[in-house]
Enzyme design. Structure first.
Site, PDB file in Angstrom:
ATOM      1  CB  CYS A 288      -2.122   4.683   6.843  1.00  0.00           C
ATOM      2  SG  CYS A 288      -3.171   3.752   7.986  1.00  0.00           S
ATOM      3  CG  HIS A 336       0.507   1.212   8.066  1.00  0.00           C
ATOM      4  ND1 HIS A 336       0.313   2.532   8.403  1.00  0.00           N
ATOM      5  CD2 HIS A 336       1.391   1.217   7.025  1.00  0.00           C
ATOM      6  CE1 HIS A 336       1.057   3.301   7.630  1.00  0.00           C
ATOM      7  NE2 HIS A 336       1.713   2.525   6.772  1.00  0.00           N
ATOM      8  CG  HIS A 348       3.471   4.275   3.834  1.00  0.00           C
ATOM      9  ND1 HIS A 348       3.685   3.681   5.058  1.00  0.00           N
ATOM     10  CD2 HIS A 348       4.694   4.756   3.458  1.00  0.00           C
ATOM     11  CE1 HIS A 348       4.956   3.776   5.401  1.00  0.00           C
ATOM     12  NE2 HIS A 348       5.595   4.423   4.453  1.00  0.00           N
TER      13      HIS A 348
END
Length: 374
Positions: A288, A336, A348
């Site tokens: 990510c 994240h 993402h």
């Protein structure tokens, strides 16, 4: 026809009729009086038994699949935490390695300089030995030639200055060399600690991903499909609730990206479909924060490597004010990150087993938003 022949013919007709009746399929025997029950007959050993039908397994209830989904989310979250720790340790080892390389060049130069200064000191000592071992001050005082005396005074003064400068320079270089050597030793220790942290984080990541894959492997094909459907339903529900909350107060039509933000979004969009691999920074796979950091590096604005450092170091903006290119940080521990692309969506790299994709910005718990090109 004689009586004997007629008797034989009647008997033959009776037998044929009996055989014919028995040979006709579906013939009913209800009118035949029931005799005594016959004993059951077991099939012979050579007879092939009929296969026993295996009952189909009962489908796993949605409530149980929801528990599996929660467990998977937990395992992948733990893997994300460890991945951030791995990336942070990797970044530290990279910086320490660069610093050590610079220190090595610096200490090498200091050693060469120190050797040169010592050679100069040795040359001065050898020159003094050639002059009968008398120090310059003694030769100066013993001179009976006025001109030589005057010349000697100037030479002595210059020599004293040169000697003092040589001693001071040698002392300075020695101190600098010791300081850089000690610094290098400390950095080597830090590098070893960072490498150990990196190895420990790597082990944790691999263990959590293996646990998740093992859990998923126990599911039947239909159960996996149902689990995926439950995930989609949960994501849709979360996104709808987020939009209904009025989090996006401004219409996207009035919010535009900067030129750097547009370039970062274009980079992220070009990576759609590439696999998630923890610790990866491209070009063929990403995690990510690897995706977001590389996107902004391509836009000419380098940012920290990990989502946690992105959250710590970049400027925070209100969710309602975010624009394409901004980074949305998720979960309380900032483990994240996705890039906002407008219309309430992000790009993402979700987790192992998935690919870079577009998702609703509100499908996960939002910690906050940061702006790389503040």
């Amino acid at each position: 026809m004689g009586r004997g022949k007629r008797g034989l013919l009647a008997a033959a007709v009776t037998v044929v009729c009996a055989v014919t009746v028995l040979a006709v399929p579906g013939t009913a025997f209800a009118s035949v009086p029931a005799g005594p029950a016959e004993p059951s007959v077991r099939p012979s050993a050579s007879a092939t038994p009929e296969p026993t039908a295996t009952p189909a397994p009962a489908p796993v209830p949605d409530a149980e699949l929801e528990k599996v989904r929660a467990r998977l989310d937990g395992l992948y979250h733990d893997a994300a935490v460890a991945t951030d720790a791995y990336n942070a340790a990797e970044e530290k080892t990279r910086k320490q390695s660069v610093q050590l390389a610079r220190l090595e060049k610096k200490t090498d130069a200091a050693r060469m300089k120190l050797a040169e200064l010592k050679d100069q000191a040795g040359a001065a000592a050898r020159a003094q030995y050639r002059d009968s071992g008398l120090p310059p001050m003694a030769r100066f005082l013993l001179s009976d030639n006025p001109q030589r005396f005057a010349d000697g005074a100037g030479t002595l003064l210059n020599g004293a200055r040169a000697t003092k400068k040589l001693i001071a320079e040698t002392d300075r270089v020695e101190r600098e060399l010791k300081r850089d050597t000690d610094d290098a030793a400390d950095r080597w220790k830090k590098l070893e600690r960072d490498r150990k942290d990196k190895a420990a984080a790597q082990k944790t990541v691999q263990e959590r991903i293996a646990d998740a894959e093992k859990l998923e492997s126990r599911l039947e094909k239909k159960e996996k499909a149902r689990l995926a459907e439950l995930e989609r339903q949960a994501a849709h529900k979360a996104q709808t609730a987020w939009l209904d909350s009025g989090a996006l107060k401004k219409a996207d039509a009035t919010v535009t990206a900067t030129s750097a933000g547009a370039k970062a979004v274009a980079f992220a969009t070009a990576q759609l479909g590439k696999p998630y691999v923890w610790g990866a920074e491209g070009p063929d796979s990403f995690d990510c924060s690897g995706l977001t950091s590389q996107a902004w590096a391509d836009a000419g604005s380098p940012i920290p490597r990990t989502s946690q450092e992105q959250w710590k170091q970049l400027r925070h903006v209100d969710v309602a004010d975010m624009r394409p290119g901004d980074l949305v940080i998720y979960f309380a521990d900032a483990t994240h990150v996705g890039m906002y692309v407008g219309d309430g969506k992000i790009i993402h790299a979700p987790r192992p087993g998935r690919t870079v994709t577009i998702a609703g910005a509100g499908t996960m718990p939002i910690l906050g938003v940061v702006r790389p090109d503040a």
